[in-house]
Design a protein around this motif. Structure first.
Motif, mmCIF file in Angstrom:
data_model
loop_
_atom_site.group_PDB
_atom_site.id
_atom_site.type_symbol
_atom_site.label_atom_id
_atom_site.label_comp_id
_atom_site.label_asym_id
_atom_site.label_seq_id
_atom_site.Cartn_x
_atom_site.Cartn_y
_atom_site.Cartn_z
ATOM 1 N N ASP A 165 -53.868 16.812 -90.012
ATOM 2 C CA ASP A 165 -54.872 15.746 -90.101
ATOM 3 C C ASP A 165 -55.849 15.933 -91.256
ATOM 4 O O ASP A 165 -56.277 14.959 -91.884
ATOM 5 C CB ASP A 165 -55.681 15.671 -88.800
ATOM 6 C CG ASP A 165 -54.827 15.388 -87.580
ATOM 7 O OD1 ASP A 165 -53.634 15.060 -87.743
ATOM 8 O OD2 ASP A 165 -55.351 15.498 -86.456
ATOM 9 N N HIS A 216 -54.760 14.310 -94.587
ATOM 10 C CA HIS A 216 -54.326 12.914 -94.654
ATOM 11 C C HIS A 216 -55.080 12.129 -95.725
ATOM 12 O O HIS A 216 -54.490 11.416 -96.535
ATOM 13 C CB HIS A 216 -54.531 12.228 -93.294
ATOM 14 C CG HIS A 216 -53.518 12.608 -92.271
ATOM 15 N ND1 HIS A 216 -53.487 12.057 -91.013
ATOM 16 C CD2 HIS A 216 -52.490 13.485 -92.311
ATOM 17 C CE1 HIS A 216 -52.496 12.582 -90.321
ATOM 18 N NE2 HIS A 216 -51.877 13.454 -91.094
ATOM 19 N N LYS A 218 -50.708 9.228 -87.811
ATOM 20 C CA LYS A 218 -51.968 9.145 -87.080
ATOM 21 C C LYS A 218 -52.535 10.550 -86.854
ATOM 22 O O LYS A 218 -51.777 11.523 -86.860
ATOM 23 C CB LYS A 218 -51.771 8.397 -85.749
ATOM 24 C CG LYS A 218 -50.607 8.906 -84.883
ATOM 25 C CD LYS A 218 -50.918 10.215 -84.199
ATOM 26 C CE LYS A 218 -49.712 10.923 -83.672
ATOM 27 N NZ LYS A 218 -49.993 12.330 -83.285
ATOM 28 N N HIS A 265 -59.248 12.500 -91.057
ATOM 29 C CA HIS A 265 -59.861 13.569 -90.260
ATOM 30 C C HIS A 265 -61.262 13.213 -89.775
ATOM 31 O O HIS A 265 -61.736 13.767 -88.784
ATOM 32 C CB HIS A 265 -59.914 14.844 -91.100
ATOM 33 C CG HIS A 265 -60.332 16.064 -90.359
ATOM 34 N ND1 HIS A 265 -61.611 16.581 -90.443
ATOM 35 C CD2 HIS A 265 -59.650 16.890 -89.520
ATOM 36 C CE1 HIS A 265 -61.697 17.671 -89.699
ATOM 37 N NE2 HIS A 265 -60.523 17.878 -89.123
ATOM 38 N N ARG A 283 -53.476 21.730 -84.657
ATOM 39 C CA ARG A 283 -54.080 20.592 -83.939
ATOM 40 C C ARG A 283 -55.287 21.001 -83.105
ATOM 41 O O ARG A 283 -56.165 20.182 -82.835
ATOM 42 C CB ARG A 283 -53.039 19.939 -83.025
ATOM 43 C CG ARG A 283 -51.925 19.219 -83.755
ATOM 44 C CD ARG A 283 -51.072 18.414 -82.789
ATOM 45 N NE ARG A 283 -49.996 17.729 -83.478
ATOM 46 C CZ ARG A 283 -50.133 16.589 -84.142
ATOM 47 N NH1 ARG A 283 -51.318 16.008 -84.205
ATOM 48 N NH2 ARG A 283 -49.107 16.034 -84.743
ATOM 49 N N THR A 338 -57.724 17.245 -84.911
ATOM 50 C CA THR A 338 -58.729 16.405 -84.261
ATOM 51 C C THR A 338 -58.564 16.439 -82.740
ATOM 52 O O THR A 338 -58.975 15.514 -82.038
ATOM 53 C CB THR A 338 -58.638 14.947 -84.782
ATOM 54 O OG1 THR A 338 -57.262 14.518 -84.769
ATOM 55 C CG2 THR A 338 -59.167 14.847 -86.202
ATOM 56 N N GLY A 346 -57.690 13.023 -81.003
ATOM 57 C CA GLY A 346 -57.182 12.611 -82.304
ATOM 58 C C GLY A 346 -55.675 12.501 -82.343
ATOM 59 O O GLY A 346 -55.116 11.630 -83.020
ATOM 60 N N ASP A 347 -54.987 13.361 -81.604
ATOM 61 C CA ASP A 347 -53.525 13.346 -81.612
ATOM 62 C C ASP A 347 -52.966 12.144 -80.873
ATOM 63 O O ASP A 347 -52.037 11.485 -81.344
ATOM 64 C CB ASP A 347 -52.994 14.636 -80.983
ATOM 65 C CG ASP A 347 -51.479 14.682 -80.944
ATOM 66 O OD1 ASP A 347 -50.850 14.444 -81.994
ATOM 67 O OD2 ASP A 347 -50.918 14.942 -79.873
ATOM 68 N N THR A 355 -58.780 3.993 -85.630
ATOM 69 C CA THR A 355 -58.991 5.416 -85.876
ATOM 70 C C THR A 355 -60.467 5.784 -85.811
ATOM 71 O O THR A 355 -60.828 6.838 -85.284
ATOM 72 C CB THR A 355 -58.415 5.816 -87.243
ATOM 73 O OG1 THR A 355 -57.040 5.431 -87.315
ATOM 74 C CG2 THR A 355 -58.513 7.316 -87.466
#
Length: 481
Positions: free
Chosen positions: A116, A119, A137, A141, A240, A247, A251-252, A421
């Motif tokens: 993340d 990205h 996705k 971050h 992760r 996140t 976040g995942d 997001t």
């Protein structure tokens, strides 16, 4: 409970026609509609950044059986990229994306399937060069990165898509159709849950020195994050669970699981978030405190403003760590919630009943106050849209160009995915604030254990300044958007 239907009785043609007429974010992929699309170019030259794990399937789906060309593969760990290297031996190989862009001049589009924390810098590097972008996705971050990418994509007129593939599925379309037809009326509460994390979280930062994986470009893997020594607690996959790189569970999985209610209800503006985080004890009385590691379990309540589609405020409750909501009286005791094993799902509470779904919007069900139960035929929904439909829609939109109908109909372009997001990452402001400590040397307190009020226009928490340190991040020297 009344009549139990295995599927909606309308025909597929009626179903698709109904969706086109009513759903705010509906797309019907061209491989479902069939004829009538001619791309301006026959092939896209695609660069793959992040080739292992999900990156492999993203590349294969974008390649689409030869409809496009994999021109370059970039990965800091060539061991993890081995399978893709073997599949595309003619693709040029790189460890540094900057070298790749300087070397391969005919790249049209880029897939980004990295941790993340990289990205945004990778996506921005592509966007500034006018390359179309598909990024896994969550889109970025932190919230500041999301806003920057969304604006840059518009400014540079590139076609974008985030990798929450369920957004292109017919399960979500069916849920939209049900809601727009008034089946459950106005919604006042949504519950979303996941069994993640399924990797270590709530743990101490490693201190022992470990030799890096042979051939791993570790400095480039760290990217914009603070420099640390290599450790297998970070790579592969376990990144992760660390705030510097991942996140967390929210976040995942949030972009997958919050997407159906977000899309169905037309949600947009978050007014407030409030989180609660599990405490773990490895000694008496004093809870463990590992601020660099995401928590083992948490729950977050979002307050959303009313929308045109759902003209009343909505409370959305997110729960991770394997906990899930309890079954409403409308749902029989032996019916699973969300997925068939109840591990992931979303549940919308309306005036006339409850609507549920599992991961990717699959397994949609209606439980109505009238006693009617409607269970969609999940196998049919899955067969209607193969897994690569999400990437295929993006590659076709890239060929059609920015502003084309194919582009406008993408289910997760940055114009939509950015707001989704941001919502997901706002929850992490609550989670991280909850664990913040202030100490006087002997005692500590947690001042962030409060409801955080969000000023969307100013992009900041208005009532707890320390939370705003997580809205953006400082980049390590040599890295920038």
């Amino acid at each position: 409970m009344g009549k139990n239907k295995n599927s909606d009785t309308r025909t597929r043609r009626q179903f698709l026609k109904g969706l086109v007429g009513t759903a705010a974010f509906t797309i019907v992929p061209r491989h479902v509609l069939g004829k009538g699309f001619t791309a301006p170019s026959d092939q896209l030259n695609i660069a793959v950044i992040g080739a292992g794990g999900k990156g492999y399937s993203d590349a294969i789906n974008a390649y689409n059986g030869g409809a496009n060309r994999i021109a370059a593969i970039c990965d800091v760990d060539w061991h993890s990229a081995r399978a893709l290297f073997e599949q595309f031996p003619k693709a040029q190989r790189f460890k540094d994306h900057r070298v790749m862009f300087d070397t391969v001049r005919d790249i049209d589009a880029v897939t980004i399937s990295t941790p993340d924390h990289t990205h945004a810098v990778l996506a921005m590097a592509a966007i500034k060069r006018g390359k179309h972008v598909y990024v896994q996705k969550p889109m970025a971050h932190n919230i500041a990165e999301v806003r920057a990418l969304t604006e840059a994509a518009r400014r540079n007129r590139v076609v974008t898509q985030m990798g929450n593939q369920g957004a292109s599925g017919l399960g979500v379309k069916l849920m939209q159709w049900w809601f727009d037809a008034g089946r459950i009326g106005r919604v006042h509460k949504v519950e979303v849950w996941t069994d993640r994390p399924v990797w270590p979280q709530g743990i101490a930062t490693p201190t022992e020195r470990v030799a890096p994986i042979d051939g791993l470009a570790w400095d480039h893997w760290i990217g914009p994050a603070p420099a640390v020594d290599y450790h297998p607690s970070y790579h592969p996959f376990k990144w992760r669970g660390w705030w510097d790189y991942g996140t967390g569970a929210l976040g995942d999985m949030g972009c997958h699981l919050i997407d159906p209610p977000f899309r169905v209800l037309g949600l947009d503006r978050v007014l407030a978030v409030e989180s609660s985080v599990v405490s773990l004890y490895s000694r008496d009385w004093e809870p463990d405190y590992y601020p660099k590691s995401c928590p083992a379990a948490s729950t977050t309540q979002y307050t959303f403003a009313a929308t045109e589609k759902n003209p009343q405020p909505v409370e959305l409750i997110w729960t991770d760590g394997g906990m899930r909501p309890f079954r409403p009286a409308l749902i029989p005791a032996d019916h699973p919630l969300g997925d068939n094993d109840s591990r992931n799902g979303a549940m919308l509470w309306g005036e006339k009943g409850v609507m549920t779904c599992g991961l990717y919007g699959m397994h949609p069900k209606l439980y109505l106050n009238s006693g009617e139960v409607i269970i969609a035929d999940n196998s049919k929904l899955q067969s209607e849209l193969p897994e690569n439909g999400h990437q295929r829609a993006w590659t076709q939109a890239c060929k059609a160009g920015f502003g084309s109908s194919a582009h406008r109909n993408l289910s997760a372009s940055f114009d939509y995915a950015g707001r989704l997001t941001e919502t997901v990452l706002l929850g992490n402001l609550g989670v991280r604030s909850y664990e913040l400590r202030v100490t006087d040397g002997e005692h500590y307190r947690n001042p962030g254990r409060q409801k955080l009020l969000w000023d969307d226009a100013a992009m900041r928490v208005s009532n707890f300044e320390p939370a705003n340190q997580f809205v953006a991040r400082e980049y390590r020297k040599g890295w920038t958007l």
